[in-house]
Design an enzyme around this catalytic site. Structure first.
Site, PDB file in Angstrom:
ATOM      1  N   GLY A  19       0.825  -1.214   0.000  1.00  0.00           N
ATOM      2  CA  GLY A  19       0.000   0.000   0.000  1.00  0.00           C
ATOM      3  C   GLY A  19       0.856   1.259   0.000  1.00  0.00           C
ATOM      4  O   GLY A  19       0.549   2.231  -0.692  1.00  0.00           O
ATOM      5  N   THR A 193      12.551 -14.404  -4.469  1.00  0.00           N
ATOM      6  CA  THR A 193      12.113 -13.488  -5.531  1.00  0.00           C
ATOM      7  C   THR A 193      11.991 -14.227  -6.861  1.00  0.00           C
ATOM      8  O   THR A 193      11.010 -14.071  -7.596  1.00  0.00           O
ATOM      9  CB  THR A 193      13.109 -12.307  -5.648  1.00  0.00           C
ATOM     10  OG1 THR A 193      13.051 -11.568  -4.439  1.00  0.00           O
ATOM     11  CG2 THR A 193      12.784 -11.401  -6.820  1.00  0.00           C
ATOM     12  N   GLY A 355     -15.110   3.502  18.562  1.00  0.00           N
ATOM     13  CA  GLY A 355     -15.259   2.079  18.855  1.00  0.00           C
ATOM     14  C   GLY A 355     -16.710   1.673  18.939  1.00  0.00           C
ATOM     15  O   GLY A 355     -17.624   2.497  18.814  1.00  0.00           O
ATOM     16  N   CYS A 382     -15.931  10.297  17.775  1.00  0.00           N
ATOM     17  CA  CYS A 382     -17.087   9.414  17.607  1.00  0.00           C
ATOM     18  C   CYS A 382     -17.470   8.795  18.952  1.00  0.00           C
ATOM     19  O   CYS A 382     -18.026   9.491  19.784  1.00  0.00           O
ATOM     20  CB  CYS A 382     -16.819   8.383  16.519  1.00  0.00           C
ATOM     21  SG  CYS A 382     -18.349   7.839  15.737  1.00  0.00           S
ATOM     22  N   ARG A 463     -24.045   4.678  14.482  1.00  0.00           N
ATOM     23  CA  ARG A 463     -25.496   4.455  14.523  1.00  0.00           C
ATOM     24  C   ARG A 463     -26.179   5.334  15.568  1.00  0.00           C
ATOM     25  O   ARG A 463     -27.366   5.544  15.537  1.00  0.00           O
ATOM     26  CB  ARG A 463     -25.809   3.010  14.914  1.00  0.00           C
ATOM     27  CG  ARG A 463     -25.496   2.012  13.858  1.00  0.00           C
ATOM     28  CD  ARG A 463     -25.968   0.614  14.253  1.00  0.00           C
ATOM     29  NE  ARG A 463     -25.174  -0.363  13.545  1.00  0.00           N
ATOM     30  CZ  ARG A 463     -25.323  -0.659  12.273  1.00  0.00           C
ATOM     31  NH1 ARG A 463     -26.266  -0.084  11.563  1.00  0.00           N
ATOM     32  NH2 ARG A 463     -24.537  -1.542  11.685  1.00  0.00           N
ATOM     33  N   HIS A 508     -15.449  11.618  11.939  1.00  0.00           N
ATOM     34  CA  HIS A 508     -14.069  11.103  11.961  1.00  0.00           C
ATOM     35  C   HIS A 508     -13.133  12.056  11.218  1.00  0.00           C
ATOM     36  O   HIS A 508     -12.844  11.843  10.035  1.00  0.00           O
ATOM     37  CB  HIS A 508     -14.019   9.712  11.308  1.00  0.00           C
ATOM     38  CG  HIS A 508     -14.650   8.655  12.134  1.00  0.00           C
ATOM     39  ND1 HIS A 508     -13.955   7.918  13.058  1.00  0.00           N
ATOM     40  CD2 HIS A 508     -15.924   8.224  12.192  1.00  0.00           C
ATOM     41  CE1 HIS A 508     -14.779   7.074  13.649  1.00  0.00           C
ATOM     42  NE2 HIS A 508     -15.973   7.235  13.139  1.00  0.00           N
ATOM     43  N   GLU A 510     -10.013  12.354  11.376  1.00  0.00           N
ATOM     44  CA  GLU A 510      -8.749  11.721  10.987  1.00  0.00           C
ATOM     45  C   GLU A 510      -8.754  11.243   9.537  1.00  0.00           C
ATOM     46  O   GLU A 510      -7.692  11.157   8.915  1.00  0.00           O
ATOM     47  CB  GLU A 510      -8.421  10.561  11.936  1.00  0.00           C
ATOM     48  CG  GLU A 510      -9.281   9.298  11.807  1.00  0.00           C
ATOM     49  CD  GLU A 510     -10.601   9.341  12.589  1.00  0.00           C
ATOM     50  OE1 GLU A 510     -11.039  10.446  12.961  1.00  0.00           O
ATOM     51  OE2 GLU A 510     -11.207   8.274  12.790  1.00  0.00           O
TER      52      GLU A 510
HETATM   53  N1  GLN Z   1     -20.565   2.851  18.585  1.00  0.00           N
HETATM   54  C1  GLN Z   1     -20.866   4.214  18.330  1.00  0.00           C
HETATM   55  C2  GLN Z   1     -21.990   4.355  17.322  1.00  0.00           C
HETATM   56  O1  GLN Z   1     -22.277   3.456  16.583  1.00  0.00           O
HETATM   57  C3  GLN Z   1     -19.634   4.972  17.856  1.00  0.00           C
HETATM   58  C4  GLN Z   1     -19.099   4.499  16.557  1.00  0.00           C
HETATM   59  C5  GLN Z   1     -17.686   4.986  16.263  1.00  0.00           C
HETATM   60  O2  GLN Z   1     -16.950   5.336  17.175  1.00  0.00           O
HETATM   61  N2  GLN Z   1     -17.294   4.967  14.995  1.00  0.00           N
HETATM   62  O3  GLN Z   1     -22.633   5.381  17.262  1.00  0.00           O
END
Ligand code: GLN
Length: 547
Positions: A19, A193, A355, A382, A463, A508, A510
């Site tokens: 990559g 190789t 997460g 998030c 979500r 996000h 980032e």
């Molecule tokens: N679990 C949370 C949601 O679904 C946050 C998702 C995340 O951090 N990308 O809203």
């Protein structure tokens, strides 16, 4: 000019950094004034990586158009300063899904549907469609996996056919391979190789250029041997040695002449590479004037790839502040109110990571509280933002037991709740709030100062969201809503008062940070952490405010 296609395969072993090589070649060709994009072909059967565990696959990279894709697309965007889309990532699952959908619709008119030609045709269509979509000069096609894998075969065959379809002069085959050093023999070995090239050649895609990963420089004799046994010219044996920073790789590849060989072989009209800005960036990364330590609190911290874009965005934001960013990886499972001061001692900023699921949530809440009560710059992304809201609700707004319904369906105060349109959804793949949405920033906020704009667009993958039914209560207690989606009135950014830098974002950021354009929130967060490190007292004078 007809679009030219460069196929990049890998041999001997995985994890050679294909990559990064694709992204580096892309950067060099962009620097020569060419219009380039990069596509990743992934030979697995998931339709996309969106449903995969981060331990399994690393970060899921989300594009503007809401595709959940391989993390290599992040490298492409960061290196080339391009925007990718669903078209830039194709998996075997998607190819079969499309073919089977067509079969059900009767598109194949009674034919027997087979790997060749139907699957290979579908793969080729994905590749050429991307090339034609914006009339690119070059599409670099990264073929995932290792040559010799059963599952890669249809891709190699499709590329072999594509060479024939678009003309040999319009395609190039680059093979990334390993030249290992055997300590016992005291020498570099070329046999792996040779075998890998032999396997690739048997599939009809013999390489034009070899990029050889090696821990030691390749001398003339080794290069000659590789060239002779692998049927390439000696100038087409390119050495790729380990680099201090991935951002150095384009410069190393330029020194080795990779881009010149590609330009020559494809007969491309190209100017000299303009890499001034890139070199300045690499110089800042390699020779920082200062250093800051950021705690990254998350539950997948043993697997750094799960936070790939965050790590890179911190590097970009650091470089803009002439600072190296050291990351202190903090496993949220182990954090609690008693040990948090120890675990986070010495850091100048705390980032609570995105997460899913409730593992490690209590640790994240302790980290938020510690940052909030000690005036340490805090960046919640998030799920990290959602944790900041929960912590604020419980400890600053008297909402005992406040929670997200993701973790407790019967919480008395669901400060984070399902988005209305998410409630009825049962399918897991591609059903979150995904992709880029607009956000309006309020005057005077840290976010507004960082961006310097009233309207921004950022990418989402979640979500749940801040519950508008409890928004007034939270605001009355001092939570600052500094960014809102104008269309649906969803809270996108929260801050708090009387704190040097406390920002939580539902999106996000980032994912949009690049070398040429480091993300303003990351730059501002690092700046705040440097203020903190240098003893920034909680004096709120405009002049001292990190922006
Ligand atoms: N679990 C949370 C949601 O679904 C946050 C998702 C995340 O951090 N990308 O809203």
């Amino acid at each position: 000019m007809a679009t030219k296609y460069i196929f990049i395969t890998g041999g001997v072993t995985s994890s050679l950094g294909k990559g990064i090589i694709c992204a580096s070649l892309g950067r060099l060709l962009v620097a020569r004034g060419l219009r380039v994009t990069v596509q990743k072909l992934d030979p697995y059967i998931n339709v996309d990586p969106g449903t995969m565990n981060p331990y399994e696959h690393g970060e899921v990279y989300v594009t503007d158009d809401g595709a959940e894709t391989d993390l290599d697309l992040g490298h492409y965007e960061r290196f080339l300063s391009i925007r990718t889309s669903q078209q830039n990532n194709v998996t075997t699952g998607r190819v079969y899904f499309d073919v089977i959908t067509k079969e059900r619709q009767g598109t194949y008119l009674g034919k027997t549907v087979q790997v060749i030609p139907h699957i290979t045709d579908e793969i080729k269509a994905h590749v050429t469609r991307l090339g034609e979509s914006e009339n690119f000069d070059i599409v670099i096609v990264e073929i995932g996996g290792t040559v010799g894998d059963i599952e890669s075969l249809p891709y190699i065959e499709a590329m072999r056919q594509l060479r024939y379809d678009v003309g040999r002069k319009n395609t190039l085959s680059i093979h990334l391979t390993l030249v290992p050093y055997l300590a016992a023999a005291g020498e570099l070995k070329t046999k792996p190789t040779q075998h890998s090239v032999k396997t690739l050649s048997e599939s009809g895609l013999s390489p034009d250029i070899l990029v050889c990963r090696s821990e030691y420089p390749l001398d003339e004799t080794i290069r000659r041997k590789i060239a002779q046994f692998c049927n390439v010219e000696i100038e087409d044996v390119i050495a790729s040695l380990d680099a201090e920073s991935i951002y150095e790789v384009p410069l190393l590849m330029q020194d080795e002449g990779l881009d010149s060989r590609v330009i020559d072989k494809l007969n491309l009209p190209a100017k000299n590479a303009d890499l001034v800005q890139w070199k300045q960036f690499v110089d800042k990364v390699k020779h920082p004037k200062t250093e800051t330590t950021i705690a990254l609190v998350g539950k997948y911290v043993e697997h750094h790839d799960a936070y790939k874009s965050i790590v890179e965005a911190l590097i970009h934001g650091g470089a803009l502040n002439d600072s190296r960013v050291s990351i202190k990886w903090v496993q949220s499972d182990y954090v609690n109110d008693e040990n948090v001061a120890d675990l986070l001692s010495g850091v100048s900023g705390i980032l609570v990571a995105p997460g899913f699921g409730d593992r490690g949530i209590d640790g994240k809440l302790s980290a938020v509280k510690y940052a909030r009560t000690n005036g340490i710059p805090f960046f919640g992304i998030c799920l990290g933002m959602q944790c900041a809201v929960i912590e604020f609700a419980r400890n600053c707004a008297d909402l005992d037991g406040a929670n997200s319904t993701e973790f407790n369906e019967s919480t008395p105060y669901p400060v984070i709740d399902y988005m209305p349109d998410q409630r009825e959804i049962t399918d897991k793949g591609g059903t979150m709030r995904l992709g880029q949405y607009e956000c309006k920033l309020s005057d005077g906020s840290n976010a507004r100062k960082a961006y310097g704009d009233e309207f921004i667009r950022e990418r989402h993958r979640h979500r749940f969201e801040l519950n508008n039914d409890l928004r007034d209560t939270l605001q009355q207690n001092g939570l600052v809503v500094s960014g809102v989606n104008p269309e649906r009135d969803l809270v996108e950014i929260i801050e708090i008062e009387n704190h040097p830098w406390f920002v939580g974002v539902q999106f996000h950021p980032e994912l949009k940070s690049t070398v040429n354009e480091p993300h303003p929130l990351f730059a501002s967060f690092i700046k705040a952490s440097l203020f903190h490190k240098e003893g920034y007292s909680n004096v709120q004078s405009e002049q001292n405010q990190p922006v």
